[in-house]
Design an enzyme around this catalytic site. Structure first.
Site, PDB file in Angstrom:
ATOM      1  N   THR A 178       0.850  -1.193   0.000  1.00 31.52           N
ATOM      2  CA  THR A 178       0.000   0.000   0.000  1.00 31.52           C
ATOM      3  C   THR A 178       0.883   1.240   0.000  1.00 31.52           C
ATOM      4  OG1 THR A 178      -1.778  -1.152   1.158  1.00 31.52           O
ATOM      5  CG2 THR A 178      -1.837   1.250   1.235  1.00 31.52           C
ATOM      6  N   PHE A 180       1.286   5.036   0.840  1.00 32.49           N
ATOM      7  CA  PHE A 180       0.739   6.046   1.747  1.00 32.49           C
ATOM      8  C   PHE A 180       1.280   7.419   1.373  1.00 32.49           C
ATOM      9  CE2 PHE A 180       0.008   2.267   4.203  1.00 32.49           C
ATOM     10  CZ  PHE A 180      -1.091   2.554   5.005  1.00 32.49           C
TER      11      PHE A 180
HETATM   12  O1  LIG Z   1      -7.654  -0.893   7.988  1.00 30.66           O
HETATM   13  C1  LIG Z   1      -6.438  -0.653   8.075  1.00 30.66           C
HETATM   14  O2  LIG Z   1      -5.696  -1.335   8.781  1.00 30.66           O
HETATM   15  C2  LIG Z   1      -5.861   0.462   7.304  1.00 30.66           C
HETATM   16  O3  LIG Z   1      -4.848   0.981   7.694  1.00 30.66           O
HETATM   17  C3  LIG Z   1      -6.510   0.868   6.021  1.00 30.66           C
HETATM   18  C4  LIG Z   1      -5.920   0.199   4.788  1.00 30.66           C
HETATM   19  C5  LIG Z   1      -6.477   0.854   3.476  1.00 30.66           C
HETATM   20  O4  LIG Z   1      -7.291   1.756   3.532  1.00 30.66           O
HETATM   21  O5  LIG Z   1      -6.049   0.413   2.395  1.00 30.66           O
HETATM   22  C6  LIG Z   1      -4.459   0.380   4.749  1.00 30.66           C
HETATM   23  C7  LIG Z   1      -3.642  -0.565   4.244  1.00 30.66           C
HETATM   24  C8  LIG Z   1      -4.142  -1.853   3.745  1.00 30.66           C
HETATM   25  O6  LIG Z   1      -4.183  -1.741   2.334  1.00 30.66           O
HETATM   26  C9  LIG Z   1      -5.527  -2.160   4.212  1.00 30.66           C
HETATM   27  C10 LIG Z   1      -6.308  -1.217   4.747  1.00 30.66           C
END
Ligand SMILES: O=C(O)C(=O)C[C@]1(C(=O)O)C=C[C@@H](O)C=C1
Length: 282
Positions: A178, A180
Protein backbone atom coordinates in the site's frame (compact mmCIF):
# COMPACT_ATOMS: atom_id res chain seq x y z
CA UNK A 1 1.82 26.08 24.99
CA UNK A 2 -0.01 26.97 21.76
CA UNK A 3 -2.20 24.42 19.98
CA UNK A 4 0.44 24.19 17.28
CA UNK A 5 3.07 23.10 19.77
CA UNK A 6 0.70 20.65 21.42
CA UNK A 7 0.14 18.86 18.09
CA UNK A 8 3.76 18.89 16.99
CA UNK A 9 4.58 15.38 18.13
CA UNK A 10 1.51 13.64 16.62
CA UNK A 11 0.82 11.99 13.28
CA UNK A 12 -2.86 11.30 12.53
CA UNK A 13 -4.14 8.16 10.80
CA UNK A 14 -7.53 6.60 10.06
CA UNK A 15 -8.29 3.52 12.12
CA UNK A 16 -7.56 2.07 15.51
CA UNK A 17 -4.28 0.96 17.12
CA UNK A 18 -2.92 -2.01 15.15
CA UNK A 19 -4.20 -0.72 11.77
CA UNK A 20 -1.82 -0.84 8.81
CA UNK A 21 -1.96 2.95 8.74
CA UNK A 22 -0.57 2.99 12.28
CA UNK A 23 2.17 0.62 11.15
CA UNK A 24 3.03 3.05 8.32
CA UNK A 25 3.24 5.91 10.86
CA UNK A 26 5.52 3.90 13.17
CA UNK A 27 7.83 2.82 10.36
CA UNK A 28 8.03 6.09 8.45
CA UNK A 29 7.84 8.60 11.30
CA UNK A 30 9.03 6.82 14.48
CA UNK A 31 9.77 10.18 16.12
CA UNK A 32 6.01 11.04 16.11
CA UNK A 33 3.19 9.54 18.18
CA UNK A 34 0.42 7.96 16.06
CA UNK A 35 -3.01 9.56 16.66
CA UNK A 36 -5.96 7.25 15.79
CA UNK A 37 -8.90 8.94 14.02
CA UNK A 38 -12.31 7.42 13.21
CA UNK A 39 -12.48 8.78 9.65
CA UNK A 40 -10.24 10.28 6.95
CA UNK A 41 -12.04 13.59 7.51
CA UNK A 42 -11.06 13.47 11.19
CA UNK A 43 -7.41 12.82 10.25
CA UNK A 44 -7.42 15.79 7.83
CA UNK A 45 -9.05 17.95 10.50
CA UNK A 46 -6.47 16.94 13.12
CA UNK A 47 -3.75 18.40 10.88
CA UNK A 48 -5.71 21.51 9.77
CA UNK A 49 -6.50 22.40 13.38
CA UNK A 50 -2.92 21.80 14.57
CA UNK A 51 -3.81 18.86 16.86
CA UNK A 52 -1.40 16.79 14.74
CA UNK A 53 1.63 17.88 12.73
CA UNK A 54 1.07 15.35 9.97
CA UNK A 55 -1.29 12.68 8.65
CA UNK A 56 -0.45 9.35 7.02
CA UNK A 57 -3.12 8.27 4.54
CA UNK A 58 -3.38 5.25 2.19
CA UNK A 59 -3.91 6.23 -1.45
CA UNK A 60 -3.53 3.02 -3.45
CA UNK A 61 -2.74 -0.66 -3.16
CA UNK A 62 -0.95 -2.93 -5.63
CA UNK A 63 -3.80 -5.51 -5.52
CA UNK A 64 -7.00 -3.69 -4.55
CA UNK A 65 -6.40 -0.42 -6.44
CA UNK A 66 -7.20 3.10 -5.38
CA UNK A 67 -8.54 4.19 -2.00
CA UNK A 68 -11.47 6.09 -3.52
CA UNK A 69 -12.37 8.29 -0.54
CA UNK A 70 -8.91 9.83 -0.38
CA UNK A 71 -9.08 10.91 -4.02
CA UNK A 72 -12.38 12.67 -3.34
CA UNK A 73 -11.12 14.37 -0.18
CA UNK A 74 -7.63 15.46 -1.30
CA UNK A 75 -8.63 18.38 -3.57
CA UNK A 76 -10.62 20.18 -0.85
CA UNK A 77 -8.49 19.24 2.15
CA UNK A 78 -6.15 22.23 2.00
CA UNK A 79 -3.22 20.08 3.09
CA UNK A 80 -0.03 19.33 1.20
CA UNK A 81 1.60 16.03 0.30
CA UNK A 82 5.13 16.08 1.74
CA UNK A 83 6.20 12.44 1.30
CA UNK A 84 5.17 9.01 0.06
CA UNK A 85 5.76 5.68 1.77
CA UNK A 86 5.29 2.13 0.46
CA UNK A 87 4.21 -0.36 3.12
CA UNK A 88 4.37 -4.11 2.33
CA UNK A 89 1.04 -5.42 3.66
CA UNK A 90 0.88 -8.92 5.18
CA UNK A 91 -2.57 -10.12 6.18
CA UNK A 92 -3.37 -12.76 8.79
CA UNK A 93 -6.62 -14.54 9.62
CA UNK A 94 -7.28 -14.28 13.35
CA UNK A 95 -9.90 -15.70 15.71
CA UNK A 96 -10.80 -15.74 19.40
CA UNK A 97 -8.37 -17.94 21.38
CA UNK A 98 -9.05 -21.67 20.93
CA UNK A 99 -11.27 -21.36 17.82
CA UNK A 100 -10.36 -23.60 14.84
CA UNK A 101 -10.80 -23.18 11.09
CA UNK A 102 -13.84 -25.52 10.85
CA UNK A 103 -15.84 -23.20 13.12
CA UNK A 104 -15.23 -20.04 11.07
CA UNK A 105 -18.02 -18.93 8.70
CA UNK A 106 -17.72 -15.11 8.61
CA UNK A 107 -14.67 -12.94 8.02
CA UNK A 108 -14.58 -9.20 8.78
CA UNK A 109 -12.11 -6.55 7.70
CA UNK A 110 -11.56 -3.25 5.93
CA UNK A 111 -12.90 -3.31 2.35
CA UNK A 112 -9.37 -2.89 0.93
CA UNK A 113 -8.05 -5.77 3.04
CA UNK A 114 -10.92 -8.07 1.94
CA UNK A 115 -10.07 -7.12 -1.66
CA UNK A 116 -6.45 -8.15 -1.09
CA UNK A 117 -7.42 -11.63 0.19
CA UNK A 118 -10.18 -12.59 -2.27
CA UNK A 119 -8.69 -15.99 -3.13
CA UNK A 120 -8.35 -17.14 0.49
CA UNK A 121 -11.89 -15.99 1.32
CA UNK A 122 -13.35 -17.79 -1.71
CA UNK A 123 -11.29 -20.98 -1.24
CA UNK A 124 -12.51 -21.26 2.37
CA UNK A 125 -16.14 -20.43 1.54
CA UNK A 126 -16.22 -17.54 4.02
CA UNK A 127 -18.83 -14.77 4.07
CA UNK A 128 -17.02 -11.43 3.91
CA UNK A 129 -18.30 -8.44 5.90
CA UNK A 130 -16.84 -4.94 5.82
CA UNK A 131 -15.65 -2.90 8.76
CA UNK A 132 -14.09 0.57 9.11
CA UNK A 133 -10.54 -0.67 9.59
CA UNK A 134 -8.72 -3.95 10.16
CA UNK A 135 -7.74 -3.25 13.76
CA UNK A 136 -11.24 -2.07 14.73
CA UNK A 137 -12.57 -5.40 13.43
CA UNK A 138 -9.95 -7.21 15.57
CA UNK A 139 -10.88 -5.23 18.70
CA UNK A 140 -14.57 -5.89 18.12
CA UNK A 141 -13.94 -9.64 17.71
CA UNK A 142 -11.88 -9.74 20.92
CA UNK A 143 -14.44 -7.78 22.93
CA UNK A 144 -17.78 -9.13 21.72
CA UNK A 145 -17.26 -11.50 18.79
CA UNK A 146 -18.38 -15.08 18.30
CA UNK A 147 -16.58 -18.32 17.55
CA UNK A 148 -17.87 -18.48 13.94
CA UNK A 149 -16.19 -15.14 13.17
CA UNK A 150 -12.65 -14.30 12.04
CA UNK A 151 -10.85 -11.09 11.14
CA UNK A 152 -8.20 -10.21 8.57
CA UNK A 153 -5.64 -7.83 10.06
CA UNK A 154 -1.95 -7.30 10.85
CA UNK A 155 0.13 -9.37 13.26
CA UNK A 156 0.33 -6.16 15.34
CA UNK A 157 -3.47 -6.24 15.70
CA UNK A 158 -3.39 -9.95 16.69
CA UNK A 159 -0.89 -9.16 19.47
CA UNK A 160 -2.69 -5.99 20.53
CA UNK A 161 -6.09 -7.68 20.91
CA UNK A 162 -4.78 -11.10 21.98
CA UNK A 163 -6.23 -13.10 19.08
CA UNK A 164 -4.95 -16.41 17.64
CA UNK A 165 -3.54 -16.35 14.11
CA UNK A 166 -5.06 -19.31 12.19
CA UNK A 167 -3.49 -18.54 8.80
CA UNK A 168 -0.58 -16.22 8.04
CA UNK A 169 0.17 -14.27 4.85
CA UNK A 170 -3.19 -14.83 3.20
CA UNK A 171 -2.86 -11.90 0.73
CA UNK A 172 -3.46 -12.98 -2.90
CA UNK A 173 0.04 -11.95 -4.04
CA UNK A 174 3.29 -11.55 -2.12
CA UNK A 175 3.83 -8.08 -3.67
CA UNK A 176 0.83 -6.69 -1.78
CA UNK A 177 1.89 -3.12 -1.02
CA UNK A 178 0.00 0.00 0.00
CA UNK A 179 1.26 3.44 -0.96
CA UNK A 180 0.74 6.05 1.75
CA UNK A 181 0.95 9.84 1.49
CA UNK A 182 2.25 11.95 4.34
CA UNK A 183 0.33 15.23 4.55
CA UNK A 184 1.05 18.50 6.36
CA UNK A 185 -0.44 21.98 6.63
CA UNK A 186 2.44 23.70 4.82
CA UNK A 187 4.12 22.56 1.60
CA UNK A 188 7.65 21.17 1.94
CA UNK A 189 8.80 21.09 -1.67
CA UNK A 190 11.68 18.72 -2.40
CA UNK A 191 14.97 20.20 -3.55
CA UNK A 192 14.96 20.17 -7.41
CA UNK A 193 18.50 18.75 -7.40
CA UNK A 194 17.88 16.03 -4.83
CA UNK A 195 17.29 12.96 -7.02
CA UNK A 196 13.93 11.59 -8.20
CA UNK A 197 10.92 13.77 -7.33
CA UNK A 198 7.15 13.23 -7.70
CA UNK A 199 4.75 16.12 -8.37
CA UNK A 200 1.08 15.43 -7.56
CA UNK A 201 -1.79 17.61 -8.74
CA UNK A 202 -5.50 17.67 -9.53
CA UNK A 203 -7.05 19.30 -12.55
CA UNK A 204 -10.47 19.69 -14.10
CA UNK A 205 -11.52 19.41 -17.73
CA UNK A 206 -14.91 19.71 -19.43
CA UNK A 207 -16.43 16.49 -20.76
CA UNK A 208 -15.92 17.33 -24.45
CA UNK A 209 -14.01 15.43 -27.16
CA UNK A 210 -10.20 15.57 -26.89
CA UNK A 211 -10.18 17.61 -23.65
CA UNK A 212 -7.95 15.11 -21.87
CA UNK A 213 -5.80 14.54 -24.98
CA UNK A 214 -5.05 18.27 -25.18
CA UNK A 215 -4.48 18.60 -21.44
CA UNK A 216 -1.95 15.76 -21.57
CA UNK A 217 -0.18 16.88 -24.75
CA UNK A 218 2.50 18.92 -22.97
CA UNK A 219 3.63 15.91 -20.93
CA UNK A 220 4.18 13.92 -24.14
CA UNK A 221 5.98 16.67 -26.07
CA UNK A 222 8.20 17.57 -23.10
CA UNK A 223 9.02 13.93 -22.26
CA UNK A 224 7.53 14.02 -18.75
CA UNK A 225 6.50 10.61 -17.39
CA UNK A 226 3.05 10.32 -15.80
CA UNK A 227 2.89 7.48 -13.26
CA UNK A 228 -0.72 7.78 -12.08
CA UNK A 229 -3.96 9.23 -13.45
CA UNK A 230 -7.34 8.80 -11.73
CA UNK A 231 -10.61 10.36 -12.80
CA UNK A 232 -13.81 11.09 -10.94
CA UNK A 233 -17.00 13.01 -11.60
CA UNK A 234 -17.63 16.31 -9.84
CA UNK A 235 -21.41 16.44 -10.02
CA UNK A 236 -24.50 14.40 -10.81
CA UNK A 237 -24.73 15.92 -14.30
CA UNK A 238 -21.42 14.29 -15.37
CA UNK A 239 -20.36 17.44 -17.25
CA UNK A 240 -16.99 18.01 -15.56
CA UNK A 241 -14.30 15.54 -14.60
CA UNK A 242 -11.58 15.94 -11.98
CA UNK A 243 -8.31 14.10 -12.50
CA UNK A 244 -5.63 13.28 -9.95
CA UNK A 245 -2.14 12.79 -11.47
CA UNK A 246 1.41 11.97 -10.38
CA UNK A 247 4.32 12.85 -12.64
CA UNK A 248 8.06 12.33 -12.37
CA UNK A 249 9.98 15.57 -11.97
CA UNK A 250 9.97 18.96 -10.26
CA UNK A 251 8.04 22.07 -11.42
CA UNK A 252 11.40 23.90 -11.30
CA UNK A 253 12.63 21.60 -14.11
CA UNK A 254 11.98 23.16 -17.51
CA UNK A 255 10.12 20.19 -19.12
CA UNK A 256 7.76 19.91 -16.11
CA UNK A 257 7.23 23.68 -16.00
CA UNK A 258 6.30 23.74 -19.69
CA UNK A 259 4.00 20.70 -19.41
CA UNK A 260 2.16 22.21 -16.41
CA UNK A 261 1.84 25.52 -18.25
CA UNK A 262 0.21 23.75 -21.19
CA UNK A 263 -2.04 21.80 -18.85
CA UNK A 264 -3.27 24.96 -17.14
CA UNK A 265 -4.15 26.38 -20.58
CA UNK A 266 -6.40 23.41 -21.37
CA UNK A 267 -7.92 22.81 -17.92
CA UNK A 268 -10.44 24.85 -15.96
CA UNK A 269 -8.52 24.41 -12.69
CA UNK A 270 -5.13 23.09 -11.64
CA UNK A 271 -3.90 22.62 -8.08
CA UNK A 272 -0.48 21.26 -7.10
CA UNK A 273 -0.92 18.99 -4.07
CA UNK A 274 2.76 18.30 -3.39
CA UNK A 275 6.32 18.08 -4.71
CA UNK A 276 8.20 15.39 -2.81
CA UNK A 277 11.03 12.89 -3.04
CA UNK A 278 10.13 9.66 -4.84
CA UNK A 279 10.39 6.76 -2.41
CA UNK A 280 10.71 4.37 -5.38
CA UNK A 281 12.02 4.80 -8.85
CA UNK A 282 9.00 3.98 -11.01
O1 LIG B 1 -7.65 -0.89 7.99
C1 LIG B 1 -6.44 -0.65 8.08
O2 LIG B 1 -5.70 -1.34 8.78
C2 LIG B 1 -5.86 0.46 7.30
O3 LIG B 1 -4.85 0.98 7.69
C3 LIG B 1 -6.51 0.87 6.02
C4 LIG B 1 -5.92 0.20 4.79
C5 LIG B 1 -6.48 0.85 3.48
O4 LIG B 1 -7.29 1.76 3.53
O5 LIG B 1 -6.05 0.41 2.40
C6 LIG B 1 -4.46 0.38 4.75
C7 LIG B 1 -3.64 -0.57 4.24
C8 LIG B 1 -4.14 -1.85 3.75
O6 LIG B 1 -4.18 -1.74 2.33
C9 LIG B 1 -5.53 -2.16 4.21
C10 LIG B 1 -6.31 -1.22 4.75
Amino acid sequence: MSDDNAGKSFIAYQGEPGAFSELACKQYAPQLTPMPCATFEDAFEAVSSGRAAKAMLPIENSLAGRVADIHHLLPGANLHIIAEYFLPVEHHLMVRPGVNMDQVKIVRSHAMALGQCRRFIRDHGLKAEMSGDTAGAARHLAEEGHDDEAVIASSLAAQHYNLDVLAANIEDEAHNTTRFLEMAREPQDADPDDGAVVTSFVFEVRNIPAALYKAMGGFATNGVNMTKLESYQLDGAFTATMFYADIEGHPAHEPVRLALEELSFFSSSLKILGVYKAARVR
